[in-house]
Design a protein around this motif. Structure first.
Motif, PDB file in Angstrom:
ATOM      1  N   ASN A  20      36.173  32.345  44.577  1.00 10.03           N
ATOM      2  CA  ASN A  20      37.112  32.288  45.703  1.00 10.03           C
ATOM      3  C   ASN A  20      38.432  31.599  45.328  1.00 10.03           C
ATOM      4  O   ASN A  20      39.416  31.683  46.068  1.00 10.03           O
ATOM      5  N   HIS A  21      38.453  30.952  44.174  1.00 12.60           N
ATOM      6  CA  HIS A  21      39.688  30.335  43.674  1.00 12.60           C
ATOM      7  C   HIS A  21      40.784  31.384  43.479  1.00 12.60           C
ATOM      8  O   HIS A  21      41.980  31.070  43.555  1.00 12.60           O
ATOM      9  N   SER A  23      41.297  34.113  45.330  1.00 14.27           N
ATOM     10  CA  SER A  23      41.508  34.922  46.524  1.00 14.27           C
ATOM     11  C   SER A  23      42.983  35.084  46.890  1.00 14.27           C
ATOM     12  O   SER A  23      43.362  36.052  47.558  1.00 14.27           O
ATOM     13  N   GLU A  24      43.830  34.149  46.453  1.00 14.88           N
ATOM     14  CA  GLU A  24      45.249  34.235  46.776  1.00 14.88           C
ATOM     15  C   GLU A  24      46.098  34.741  45.610  1.00 14.88           C
ATOM     16  O   GLU A  24      47.327  34.817  45.716  1.00 14.88           O
ATOM     17  N   ASN A  25      45.450  35.096  44.485  1.00 15.01           N
ATOM     18  CA  ASN A  25      46.217  35.588  43.334  1.00 15.01           C
ATOM     19  C   ASN A  25      46.893  36.920  43.643  1.00 15.01           C
ATOM     20  O   ASN A  25      46.387  37.720  44.443  1.00 15.01           O
ATOM     21  N   GLU A  26      48.003  37.150  42.983  1.00 14.22           N
ATOM     22  CA  GLU A  26      48.669  38.448  43.074  1.00 14.22           C
ATOM     23  C   GLU A  26      48.280  39.261  41.833  1.00 14.22           C
ATOM     24  O   GLU A  26      48.876  39.112  40.770  1.00 14.22           O
ATOM     25  N   SER A  38      42.227  45.087  48.116  1.00  9.83           N
ATOM     26  CA  SER A  38      42.419  43.696  48.517  1.00  9.83           C
ATOM     27  C   SER A  38      41.736  42.779  47.508  1.00  9.83           C
ATOM     28  O   SER A  38      40.833  43.201  46.773  1.00  9.83           O
ATOM     29  N   ASN A  39      42.151  41.519  47.480  1.00 10.67           N
ATOM     30  CA  ASN A  39      41.526  40.565  46.562  1.00 10.67           C
ATOM     31  C   ASN A  39      40.041  40.395  46.850  1.00 10.67           C
ATOM     32  O   ASN A  39      39.237  40.182  45.939  1.00 10.67           O
ATOM     33  N   GLU A  40      39.661  40.495  48.108  1.00  9.46           N
ATOM     34  CA  GLU A  40      38.254  40.366  48.463  1.00  9.46           C
ATOM     35  C   GLU A  40      37.424  41.459  47.793  1.00  9.46           C
ATOM     36  O   GLU A  40      36.365  41.190  47.217  1.00  9.46           O
TER      37      GLU A  40
END
Length: 352
Positions: A20-21, A23-26, A38-40
């Motif tokens: 989950n680290h 999850s905000e990566n581009e 999506s990242n998920e």
């Protein structure tokens, strides 16, 4: 003369980074365009293929040579040898010491020399050198140590595999989730009451395969910094590994004279859970057998892929009862096998 592993040690970094680290990566494609998922979804697919749920990163103040030294200390203590009796220190890595926040790997002096310095070994006849052989580097170091001892050039060798891949990953590349840090070390020596290297095999495939793994630019085309990162063609590596590694393992086992049914464990480079399972299944298919349950210890789920450190770390953990439902006993026949940049492939049949 039996030449084998008389001591093991490893360093497992303290920073645990869960999926989950990211999850905000581009995450971007190689051409810089956004991924369509999506990242998920990306993270879920990543977990289902690689098996990786967590990985380990070193603290900012530590480098590859530092954690290698800590693993080496454990291996020396475990073997009970006098460190001044070491004839060789063979250090397998790929990127040198990449200090936190820096962009350049440092290999002057060699990392093996740095480990000898940290160990405070005074004996000038203890020769220290580095090996660049991709992920199979630790196995190749053991093969060289075996040759040195068999020829009479050496009696005791320290072989290390260590890497801090967290320092060379591109945050915009989803493959960055694969890589981790770690160090494993082994003492190789002749001992009639110890283990024995029964056979080994090594190959380099460099006609088209040479750049399946390479140092490349960030996927973010707007990054101005001239920095390089570990990159790979994952599908090509997967297909190559499934074709070449099982055959190399089979040939090595046949050379050892041991029956396939005598193999108790296969310690394979922790690259990708599905790929590793496919390699071992295909290996058994070459003998018209099904892959036995529990034959392949894994620590990739918790440790990630630390490249050249994966096999010595895994072996140390199993040897010391640190992986549930996995163990090795004196007399067990095991196989070490790896594949990586080069493209290099190798294997050892070993009797514990």
């Amino acid at each position: 003369m039996k030449i084998g592993i008389s001591g093991t040690g490893c360093y497992i970094p303290g920073q645990i980074t869960e999926n989950n680290h990211f999850s905000e990566n581009e995450f971007l494609n190689a051409d810089g365009s956004p991924l369509k998922y999506s990242n998920e979804v990306i993270i879920q697919k990543f977990k289902s293929i690689t098996g990786i749920g967590k990985r380990r990163y070193v603290d900012n103040n530590l480098n590859t040579s530092d954690i290698a030294y800590l693993a080496a200390e454990e291996a020396i203590e475990d073997s009970g040898i006098d460190k001044e009796e070491l004839d060789y220190i063979i250090f397998a890595h790929n990127f040198g010491d990449v200090s936190f926040g820096k962009t350049q790997g440092d290999t002057l002096p060699s990392l093996a020399t740095r480990v000898k310095h940290h160990l405070k070994i005074k004996n000038p006849k203890c020769v220290a050198y580095d090996m660049l052989f991709g992920c199979p580097g630790w196995i190749e170091g053991v093969i060289q140590a075996n040759a040195f001892i068999k020829s009479g050039i050496a009696k005791k060798c320290l072989v290390i595999g260590a890497e801090t891949l967290s320092r060379v990953v591109d945050d915009y590349d989803r493959d960055s989730m694969i890589y981790s840090d770690g160090a494993g070390a082994t003492i190789i020596e002749a001992n009639e009451d110890g283990g024995q290297i029964l056979a080994h095999a090594s190959e380099t495939h460099a006609n088209g395969e040479a750049y399946y793994l390479f140092f490349g630019s960030s996927y973010n085309n707007e990054v101005e910094e001239d920095r390089r990162y570990i990159k790979m063609y994952g599908r090509k590596i997967y297909e190559f590994a499934l074709t070449v590694v099982p055959v190399a393992m089979k040939n090595c086992l046949l050379e050892s004279g041991k029956d396939i049914k005598s193999v108790k464990k296969i310690f394979i480079h922790q690259a990708n859970e599905k790929m590793d399972e496919a390699i071992v299944k295909r290996f058994y298919e070459l003998f018209d057998m099904q892959m036995p349950e529990g034959i392949m210890p894994m620590n990739i789920h918790e440790m990630g892929n630390s490249s050249v450190a994966t096999i010595p770390t895994l072996f140390d953990m199993v040897r010391n009862g640190k992986i549930e439902n996995q163990s090795v006993e004196k007399g067990d026949v095991v196989i070490f096998a790896s594949v990586g940049a080069g493209m290099n492939v190798n294997a050892i049949v070993y009797q514990v």
